[in-house]
Structures are given as structure tokens and as C-alpha cells.
Design a protein around this motif. Structure first.
Motif, PDB file in Angstrom:
ATOM      1  N   ILE A 232       0.832  -1.210   0.000  1.00 34.40           N
ATOM      2  CA  ILE A 232       0.000   0.000   0.000  1.00 34.40           C
ATOM      3  C   ILE A 232       0.864   1.257   0.000  1.00 34.40           C
ATOM      4  O   ILE A 232       0.515   2.262  -0.615  1.00 34.40           O
ATOM      5  CB  ILE A 232      -0.953  -0.016   1.214  1.00 34.40           C
ATOM      6  N   PHE A 233       2.003   1.183   0.666  1.00 31.38           N
ATOM      7  CA  PHE A 233       2.914   2.328   0.645  1.00 31.38           C
ATOM      8  C   PHE A 233       3.847   2.313  -0.566  1.00 31.38           C
ATOM      9  O   PHE A 233       4.215   3.350  -1.095  1.00 31.38           O
ATOM     10  CB  PHE A 233       3.728   2.397   1.941  1.00 31.38           C
TER      11      PHE A 233
ATOM     12  N   LEU B  77     -11.396   0.660   0.876  1.00 32.54           N
ATOM     13  CA  LEU B  77     -10.029   0.537   0.354  1.00 32.54           C
ATOM     14  C   LEU B  77      -9.997   0.727  -1.150  1.00 32.54           C
ATOM     15  O   LEU B  77      -9.124   1.419  -1.695  1.00 32.54           O
ATOM     16  CB  LEU B  77      -9.457  -0.836   0.724  1.00 32.54           C
TER      17      LEU B  77
ATOM     18  N   SER C  92      -6.523   7.656  -5.262  1.00 32.13           N
ATOM     19  CA  SER C  92      -5.080   7.925  -5.354  1.00 32.13           C
ATOM     20  C   SER C  92      -4.613   7.777  -6.792  1.00 32.13           C
ATOM     21  O   SER C  92      -3.791   8.564  -7.266  1.00 32.13           O
ATOM     22  CB  SER C  92      -4.277   7.030  -4.412  1.00 32.13           C
TER      23      SER C  92
ATOM     24  N   ALA D  14      -1.028  11.312  -1.832  1.00 35.89           N
ATOM     25  CA  ALA D  14      -0.708   9.891  -1.973  1.00 35.89           C
ATOM     26  C   ALA D  14      -0.366   9.276  -0.621  1.00 35.89           C
ATOM     27  O   ALA D  14      -0.829   8.185  -0.277  1.00 35.89           O
ATOM     28  CB  ALA D  14       0.464   9.715  -2.938  1.00 35.89           C
ATOM     29  N   LEU D  15       0.452   9.977   0.170  1.00 31.01           N
ATOM     30  CA  LEU D  15       0.861   9.421   1.456  1.00 31.01           C
ATOM     31  C   LEU D  15      -0.311   9.369   2.426  1.00 31.01           C
ATOM     32  O   LEU D  15      -0.462   8.406   3.182  1.00 31.01           O
ATOM     33  CB  LEU D  15       2.001  10.248   2.049  1.00 31.01           C
TER      34      LEU D  15
ATOM     35  N   ALA E 172      -2.424   6.473   1.442  1.00 35.09           N
ATOM     36  CA  ALA E 172      -1.774   5.220   1.827  1.00 35.09           C
ATOM     37  C   ALA E 172      -1.915   4.993   3.328  1.00 35.09           C
ATOM     38  O   ALA E 172      -2.198   3.882   3.786  1.00 35.09           O
ATOM     39  CB  ALA E 172      -0.299   5.247   1.424  1.00 35.09           C
ATOM     40  N   ALA E 173      -1.719   6.067   4.096  1.00 35.61           N
ATOM     41  CA  ALA E 173      -1.847   5.936   5.553  1.00 35.61           C
ATOM     42  C   ALA E 173      -3.269   5.540   5.928  1.00 35.61           C
ATOM     43  O   ALA E 173      -3.485   4.707   6.822  1.00 35.61           O
ATOM     44  CB  ALA E 173      -1.454   7.246   6.231  1.00 35.61           C
TER      45      ALA E 173
ATOM     46  N   LYS F 202      -5.440   3.867   4.067  1.00 37.76           N
ATOM     47  CA  LYS F 202      -5.638   2.456   3.699  1.00 37.76           C
ATOM     48  C   LYS F 202      -5.005   1.557   4.739  1.00 37.76           C
ATOM     49  O   LYS F 202      -5.597   0.565   5.185  1.00 37.76           O
ATOM     50  CB  LYS F 202      -4.972   2.163   2.358  1.00 37.76           C
ATOM     51  N   CYS F 203      -3.781   1.895   5.122  1.00 37.83           N
ATOM     52  CA  CYS F 203      -3.050   1.084   6.103  1.00 37.83           C
ATOM     53  C   CYS F 203      -3.822   1.064   7.417  1.00 37.83           C
ATOM     54  O   CYS F 203      -3.935   0.022   8.065  1.00 37.83           O
ATOM     55  CB  CYS F 203      -1.659   1.684   6.283  1.00 37.83           C
TER      56      CYS F 203
ATOM     57  N   VAL G 172      -6.707  -1.333   7.131  1.00 35.55           N
ATOM     58  CA  VAL G 172      -6.246  -2.722   7.191  1.00 35.55           C
ATOM     59  C   VAL G 172      -5.882  -3.086   8.636  1.00 35.55           C
ATOM     60  O   VAL G 172      -6.274  -4.139   9.148  1.00 35.55           O
ATOM     61  CB  VAL G 172      -5.039  -2.952   6.254  1.00 35.55           C
ATOM     62  N   PHE G 173      -5.154  -2.212   9.323  1.00 32.55           N
ATOM     63  CA  PHE G 173      -4.758  -2.478  10.702  1.00 32.55           C
ATOM     64  C   PHE G 173      -5.991  -2.572  11.610  1.00 32.55           C
ATOM     65  O   PHE G 173      -6.126  -3.461  12.441  1.00 32.55           O
ATOM     66  CB  PHE G 173      -3.844  -1.364  11.226  1.00 32.55           C
TER      67      PHE G 173
ATOM     68  N   PHE H 120       6.185   1.969  13.822  1.00 33.23           N
ATOM     69  CA  PHE H 120       6.060   3.220  13.065  1.00 33.23           C
ATOM     70  C   PHE H 120       6.720   4.365  13.803  1.00 33.23           C
ATOM     71  O   PHE H 120       7.392   5.211  13.197  1.00 33.23           O
ATOM     72  CB  PHE H 120       4.586   3.559  12.827  1.00 33.23           C
TER      73      PHE H 120
END
Lengths: 213, 95, 542
Positions: free
Chosen positions: A202-203, B18, B25, B42-43, B46-47, B49-50, B53-54, B75
Motif C-alpha cells: 500500500i505504501f 479501500l 489515489s 498519496a501518502l 496510503a496511511a 488504507k493502512c 487494514v490495521f 512506526f
């Protein structure tokens, strides 16, 4: 205590709940190490992209946007199936669990297939860093981008392959109900790993594929 | 011994979110923002989405604080590493 | 009332040493105590090789001319010495030997959280060691243990990849051990054993494990990058492509500075235990010492740039790193003050473990203070890469950590072997070690300050006398290392049998037989009081 005497002999745990909690803590701790492992590469990428933005943008544009985007979708879907497999496993639905695990693995294989096709394309286009690297009009730092591209996606792919092996092992093991009863968190634990590898991608996706657009 | 876990509905909702984020993006990348804005978008995506998921797929929503700390500590440490390394690069030319 | 100690009336459970005598029962063991011993033999083996390298170096340095070995050979010797000592002796020493053995006993558990992972960690250690030995036998590496680029990644003609692979693999052994300890300490504490009732050794080991888990992966990726650059002939540290060799140093030291805290924190834990034991008092300022361990672990991650003051790193970053380095000395100093306060008006008996602990306190203080000198940016410009640095870290690593390790080994020897070592021999050996150590390394402070650079096998004539003193000290130090090898081994077979609690200590590990039973405790102990509660003791032990 709800364990047989032989199991008390074999493990240092008081009961299965404690064992499960320990397994979860252990896997999350391992994922923390993975964050730092990949993180080293992400840090290198960040430093060099900050130093050479134009070279990185130019190099990034040579990557296949559509394969990258589709692959991201493939992995996100595989994560969905992994999570569904976990639910099925807890519900003791053996056949459903195995179907979902197999779908997860299948999508993982699709991802790898697309990835290796990409690698082959890069080889044909002379974009593999080394003596045969050829990227006319680009500054030498473009090679840094491609080195990081191959290192990061390669390391990610290696983790995917390990994940596929773990999934295969799970599919085999979950045929035995006795094993499933004793290892009620096995799918969860492998799932944590699988989801994490998805997060790495994803990153990777925006940093590698969208840097030049 | 049953631990709280997400329902199928929650999982599918997370998945939909997601995919939407992925589309955003990909789309935003082709729009006319500046490089910095694109990087930030973008970042952030992504964060996000992450985080989904987490929180949902990896079930942090249903776990105790200790597990969440274990999940986030990597992190935090990565931020220390990247941050202090950047402190060198950012201040090299100065003075 | 501190502990509910079940007096041992029934016939004793078989000890862990008696549970199987075949090679297979050792090589396939899941018992944390046996794994601790496997590590003990392995690290002693690597220590011996590294010590021989040091001996050769010190012989070379007897005379100003480089006449014993060629300069290239000398480079390979100090690289071998550094790599083996750091990764194959110091880092695993207390954690993998004493930690593995003692932690479950101290917290009243039957084993560590993941016994199979524990065995895997030893095999990873051996596997990594094999790669490293292969590189040594093949001629060695000449880059120094720090593998600086671009020399290591591009220009060196030595077996860098094999050695890097060896260290890479061993790193995972470290990670596995740390992970195991963290989960063990969180989940397997006996009933009633809250965090602030834990012995300080456990706090130190917890802090050490956090560092192992968070720092070692960065070493792994750094070594992987070097391997890739060597293998493919292209990499991100190559200046021709715009790469920055300094980036390697950042990544390397991000791990390697916390690594020195991996090496010293366990020693501090041992010192806390032995001082409490032989002053027969709780450690002064228990909470402060516990938090100091965590503080050292945390702050230790913020200071790595002090290894790079003269590397062309930004001066502003250097200033920040210098300030942070001063800060990290504070929790260490706090511990020394606590130990001193514990000894004040205590009922002290000078058993061998305490002698080592006292040696630790003095030598670690000197090492730590000289560390502050090095952390002073302007001074470091002059003494960087001189023998001042070499002396500083040997005061910490040998004067601190090795003494801590030997002290711990003696302290828990009865629990490990079921026997007592010969006390007077051990005391004299400790004294010999202390004298030999100081004679070896104190002259090196002076040498470094006078300007003698490190990693050179030849030097100007005026440095000879101090070098001769140093080598003389090294030969005395060697005796101090060899003696325990002899008398501890002898005592294992012929020593006087120790009872369960020869030190009359309230710790949980002493409430079970010596050598420890296979599953540690007959019944899970219950704790309902603070640690180091010497007021209420079990009845006389043997």
C-alpha cells in the motif's frame, strides 16, 4: 485448566487464552521488526527522492501504472479473503476456510505473476541497474530509483512467497479438525502477516508508481 | 473463549473503502496538482488504507491497548530514524 | 511476608541436566536452561577465537614497526576481533546465556513464551557463525567491524559478503531472543508478580529486548544493501550514481549505537541483582532504576550521530546528537548512584559476584565519563579514531559488560550446575582480571589523547612504552579469562554441591532446587510482596 496434562507438559501456558494472547503479541512484535526492516529501505528512498526529485519522477514514469494499480487491487482483495478465512475458521467452517485461504493464495500468485512480468519488461527495456542499464536523457540518479524499485519490490515479493507457503501449509493443516481445535488462532496469526505485507505494498504503490505523475 | 471480531458486513465495507481510496489515489495522480500536493495526497491515502487494514482486517479495533502499542511502536521508531537522518540532510548546506 | 516458598520435602524432581543424556536431547531440546548452556559453549568458542586475534594484535603492537603481520593482515585481525566480540560474544552473552537460563525461573514460569523459537534462535546463531567462520577461514575481511562504504561495498577484495551474511543471520537470532523475552515477561509472570515486584534484572532484560527487536532489523537491511551492492556491482551507496556513503553510516549506527546498550543493560541488571544479594538490601530507588533501564533503551536510539561527528554529517545535526548523548548518560549515572546508596551501611560480604559488580561500578563509571568526553563535539574532533575511543569502549564492554557477565555466571552458577566454585580461586581470578584489564586499557586513554590512531599496526617510537604496558596488561587479563574456564568447568564435576539457595536469597529462582528441575517449579509460585525482601528468608540452606 482447560488443557490436557500432556499439553501442560509441552507448553509453559496456563490456558489456551493466555497462549493465544502470547501468539498475537509475538506476531505483532515480529511485524514491528518488519516495519523497521522495510523502513530502512523506505528511509533510503525518501532521502534520495528528496535529493533528486526530477530523476526519481522521470524514472517512475517508466513503470507500468496499470499493472501497479491492478496489482494493488489484487492484494487488497486477497486481504479481504484472508479476513473472511479468519471468520470462517473461528466459526469452524472448515471447507469455507480452505476456499477463502485458497482464493487468498490464488490472488497472491496473480500478484506475483504480474510482478514478474513487469520485471521481465524492465529487463527487456534495459532498466535493470548494472552494466546493461540504459536510460538515455535521464541523470545517473535514475539508476538509484531502479535499484530501490527492485530492492523494495523484490523484498516484498520474497515476503509474499513466504506468505504463500504459509497459506499452503494452513490449507493442508485445516483439514484436520483436531489441529484446528488446538490452533484456533493459526489463521489469525498468518492473516496478520499477510495483511502486513499488503500494507507494505500500500505504501510502495504511490511511492514507486505515482512519483512521476 | 470467543473473542470479538468483525462481521462480514464490516469486512466488505472496509474493502469497499479501500478500493475507493485506491481509485482516488490513482485518479489524483493524473490530475493537475503540484508535486508536493500529489505526494501529500498519496501518502495520506496510503496511511488511511493502512489504518483500515490495521483496524479492521488485523482487528486492532477488537484488541487491548497493549496489542495496539505493539502494533504502532514500529512506526514510531521508524519516524525517529527517518526524522533524525533527515535532520542531517536538511541542515547540511546551511551555515 | 515476601514469598510463599514451598519447602522441598518430597524427593527432588529430576534436574534439567538429568533429563536426557543423548546428543539429540541437547540439540533438540526445548528447555530454556539447556538452550542457555548451548549458547554458553558457543559464545565461549567465538570469544576464544576473537581473543587470539586480540593477542596477535597486542603482540604486533609491542614494537613501533609493523613487523609481526602485514598491514593487510592486521586489518583482518581487528575486523575479526570486532565482529566476533560484538555479535558473537557480547550481544548474546548475558541475554542468551543468563537471560535464557534465569528469566523464566525469576518470574516463576515453566519456560519462555516460545520454546521452539528459542531453539531456532540458537540454530540461527550457529548458522550465522558458520558463515562468519567461513569468511575468516577464507582469509577474513579488512573493512573493520563497521563495514563502512564505499570500501566494503565496492573496493574491498575480502570476503565481505560471507561475513555480512553471517552477521545478518545472527541478527535474526537476536531478534528472536528479544521477541521471546518480551512476550515471556508480559504473559508468563507468576500470580501476584506485578511489574513493580519484578527483579531489576528482568527490567534490564526487558529494556534490552526492546532494543534488540527494534534496532536489529535496521542492521539487517543495511547488511542486505551492502550484499546487493557487492553482488550486483551497483548500489545506493555508490557516489557515481549520486549515492551517499554517509547514508550507510546513518543506517549502520542507528543499530550499532543501541547495540552497545544491548551489550551493557544486561550487565547492569546483573549488578543490580548481585549488589542486592551481597549487601542483603533492596536496591535503593527500585522504581528509578527500573525506569532508568527503559530510559537508556529509549534515549539510546537518539544518539547515533555521535559516531559521525567528523564524517561530514551536518554540524547542526552533530550538535543535536551531542546534546542527546549527554542526556543518555543521566540514567546510567542514576543507576551507579543507586547501587552506591544500596551499599551504604549495608551488610556486605565480598563474594566473587560482588567483586565483579564493584569492578563494574568503577570501570563502567570511567567508561561512561570518557563517553561524555567523546560526546563533546569539539573534543571528539581530536580523539576520534584514536586509542581514546578504543579505551573508552573497552572500559564499558570489558570493564563493564564482561565483568557483569562473569559476575552473573558466578552468581547463578549454583543454579546452573548445582555446585559451588572454589571461592578463593574465584576471588583471586576476579582481582587478576581487574588488574590486567586496567593495565591493558588505561594506557590506551593516554595513547589516544597523545594522538595514536586506532587500526594501525605501526606507530611512532614515542608511543612504545605505553603500548608495552598495554600488552603486558593483556597477558595478565588473559589469565583472568582462562582461570574461570578451568575452575568453573572443574566445579561442574567436582565442586561442592550447592543447595537450592546457597546465597540465602528471596528471589524466585532460589526457591527451587539446584540445578534447576526440568520444569523449573514443582508448583507455580505465588508472589505477594516486593523483591529483595531479605527480612523474611527461607530457613537455612545447605
Amino acid at each position: 485448566m482447560n488443557q490436557s496434562t500432556t499439553e501442560i507438559e509441552e507448553t509453559p501456558y496456563v490456558d489456551a487464552t493466555q497462549h493465544r494472547e502470547a501468539n498475537h503479541l509475538g506476531m505483532w512484535m515480529f511485524l514491528a521488526t518488519e516495519i523497521l526492516f522495510f523502513g530502512g529501505l523506505f528511509s533510503c528512498y525518501s532521502i534520495y527522492r528528496w535529493t533528486y526529485p526530477a530523476a526519481f519522477a522521470q524514472a517512475s514514469n517508466r513503470l507500468d501504472f496499470w499493472i501497479g494499480t491492478i496489482n494493488t487491487g489484487v492484494l487488497l482483495t486477497s486481504s479481504l479473503f484472508m479476513a473472511l478465512a479468519d471468520l470462517a475458521h473461528h466459526a469452524k467452517a472448515v471447507r469455507l476456510t480452505r476456499i477463502h485461504l485458497s482464493l487468498t493464495a490464488l490472488l497472491g500468485a496473480v500478484f506475483l505473476g504480474l510482478k514478474f512480468y513487469e520485471y521481465y519488461q524492465k529487463y527487456v527495456e534495459h532498466l535493470i541497474p548494472g552494466p546493461h542499464f540504459a536510460f538515455p536523457d535521464a541523470p545517473p540518479q535514475a539508476q538509484l530509483f531502479f535499484f530501490l524499485y527492485f530492492a523494495m519490490t523484490g523484498l516484498h515479493a520474497a515476503h509474499m512467497i513466504i506468505g504463500l507457503c504459509a497459506l499452503g501449509w494452513l490449507v493442508r493443516r485445516t483439514t484436520k479438525p483436531a489441529w484446528t481445535a488446538r490452533h484456533s488462532d493459526a489463521v489469525s496469526i498468518v492473516g496478520l502477516y499477510w495483511h502486513f505485507v499488503d500494507c507494505v505494498w500500500i505504501f510502495l504503490y504511490p511511492l514507486l508508481y505515482l512519483a512521476g505523475r | 473463549m470467543q473473542v470479538a471480531e468483525p462481521t462480514r458486513k464490516i469486512l466488505f465495507s472496509a474493502y469497499a473503502a479501500l478500493l475507493i481510496l485506491l481509485a482516488v489515489s490513482a485518479g489524483a495522480a493524473n490530475e493537475h496538482f503540484s508535486h508536493l500536493e500529489k505526494l501529500l495526497i498519496a501518502l495520506l491515502i496510503a496511511a488511511a488504507k493502512c489504518a483500515i487494514v490495521f483496524w479492521i482486517f488485523m482487528q486492532l479495533k477488537y484488541q487491548r491497548g497493549l496489542v495496539r502499542i505493539f502494533a504502532l511502536v514500529g512506526f514510531f521508531w521508524l519516524a525517529i530514524m527517518a526524522g533524525l537522518i533527515f535532520a542531517d540532510y536538511l541542515t547540511r548546506g546551511a551555515g | 511476608m515476601s514469598l510463599l516458598a514451598a519447602p522441598i520435602e518430597k524427593p527432588p524432581l529430576p534436574s534439567y541436566l538429568e533429563a536426557g543424556h543423548s546428543v539429540r536431547s541437547w540439540l533438540c531440546t526445548l528447555d530454556h536452561k539447556r538452550i542457555g548452556l548451548l549458547y554458553l559453549f558457543s559464545i565461549t568458542f567465538f570469544f576464544a577465537i576473537a581473543a587470539v586475534a586480540a593477542a596477535l594484535m597486542r603482540i604486533e603492537l609491542l614494537t613501533p614497526a609493523g613487523d609481526v603481520v602485514a598491514s593487510d593482515t592486521y586489518n583482518r585481525l581487528f575486523t575479526l576481533h570486532g565482529v566476533l566480540m560484538v555479535w558473537f560474544f557480547l550481544i548474546p552473552s548475558i541475554p542468551s546465556v543468563l537471560g535464557n537460563f534465569v528469566i523464566p525461573l525469576m518470574i516463576g514460569a515453566r519456560d519462555v513464551a516460545f520454546p521452539r523459537l528459542n531453539l531456532v534462535s540458537w540454530y540461527l546463531f550457529i548458522f550465522g557463525g558458520a558463515f562468519t567462520l567461513y569468511s575468516i577461514v577464507g582469509g577474513g575481511v579488512d573493512t573493520g567491524w563497521t563495514f563502512y562504504t564505499p570500501y566494503s561495498s565496492t573496493y574491498s577484495n575480502s570476503h565481505v559478503m560471507a561475513m555480512a551474511a553471517g552477521v545478518f543471520i545472527t541478527g535474526f537470532s537476536s531478534i528472536a531472543t528479544g521477541l521471546n523475552f518480551i512476550v515471556t515477561i508480559h504473559k508468563l509472570r507468576a500470580p501476584g508478580l506485578t511489574w513493580f515486584r519484578l527483579p531489576l534484572f528482568i527490567w534490564s532484560m526487558y529494556a534490552t529486548s526492546v532494543i534488540m527487536v527494534l534496532a536489529t532489523p535496521v542492521l539487517a537491511i543495511t547488511l542486505l544493501l551492502i550484499g546487493l551492492e557487492r553482488f550486483f556491482g551497483v548500489g545506493i551507496f555508490d557516489p557515481k550514481l549520486g549515492g551517499d556513503p554517509l547514508l550507510f553510516q546513518h543506517l549502520f549506527w542507528f543499530y550499532s549505537h543501541p547495540a552497545v546498550y544491548i551489550m551493557i543493560l544486561p550487565g547492569m541488571g546483573v549488578v543490580s541483582e548481585t549488589i542486592a544479594a551481597f549487601a542483603r538490601k533492596p536496591i535503593f530507588g527500585y522504581h528509578v532504576v527500573a525506569f532508568a533501564s527503559l530510559a537508556i533503551a529509549g534515549l539510546g536510539f537518539l544518539v547515533w550521530g555521535h559516531h559521525m561527528f567528523v564524517s561530514s554529517q551536518s554540524v547542526y545535526a552533530g550538535v543535536v546528537f551531542s546534546l542527546l548523548s549527554f542526556l543518555v548518560a543521566v540514567p546510567s549515572a542514576v543507576k551507579v548512584f543507586s547501587w552506591t546508596a544500596t551499599l551504604y551501611r549495608a551488610s556486605i560480604s565480598f563474594e566473587t559476584p560482588l567483586i565483579y559488580a564493584l569492578g563494574f561500578m568503577g570501570l563502567f563509571t570511567i567508561g561512561g565519563l570518557t563517553g561524555m568526553i567523546l560526546a563533546t563535539l569539539a573534543v571528539d574532533v581530536h580523539v576520534h579514531d584514536t586509542y581514546f575511543v578504543v579505551a573508552h569502549f573497552h572500559y564499558i564492554m570489558v570493564g563493564g559488560m564482561v565483568l557483569g557477565y562473569l559476575g552473573g555466571l558466578h552468581y547463578w552458577w549454583p543454579k546452573i550446575s548445582g555446585r559451588m566454585y572454589h571461592e578463593w580461586t574465584a576471588r583471586i581470578s576476579a582481582l587478576i582480571t581487574f588488574i590486567g584489564f586496567n593495565l591493558t586499557f588505561f594506557p590506551q586513554f593516554v595513547l589516544g589523547y597523545m594522538g595514536m590512531p586506532r587500526r594501525y599496526h605501526a606507530y611512532p617510537q614515542e608511543f612504545q612504552m605505553l603500548n608495552v604496558l598495554s600488552t603486558a596488561g593483556a597477558s595478565i587479563l588473559a589469565i583472568g579469562y582462562i582461570l574461570p574456564l578451568i575452575y568453573l568447568t572443574w566445579s561442574f564435576f567436582y565442586g561442592k554441591k550447592a543447595g537450592p539457595n546457597p546465597w540465602r536469597n528471596p528471589g524466585l529462582e532460589w526457591q527451587t532446587a539446584s540445578p534447576a528441575p526440568e520444569h523449573n517449579f514443582e508448583t507455580t509460585p505465588v508472589v505477594n510482596g516486593p523483591p529483595y525482601d531479605f527480612e523474611v528468608l527461607p530457613e537455612e540452606s545447605v
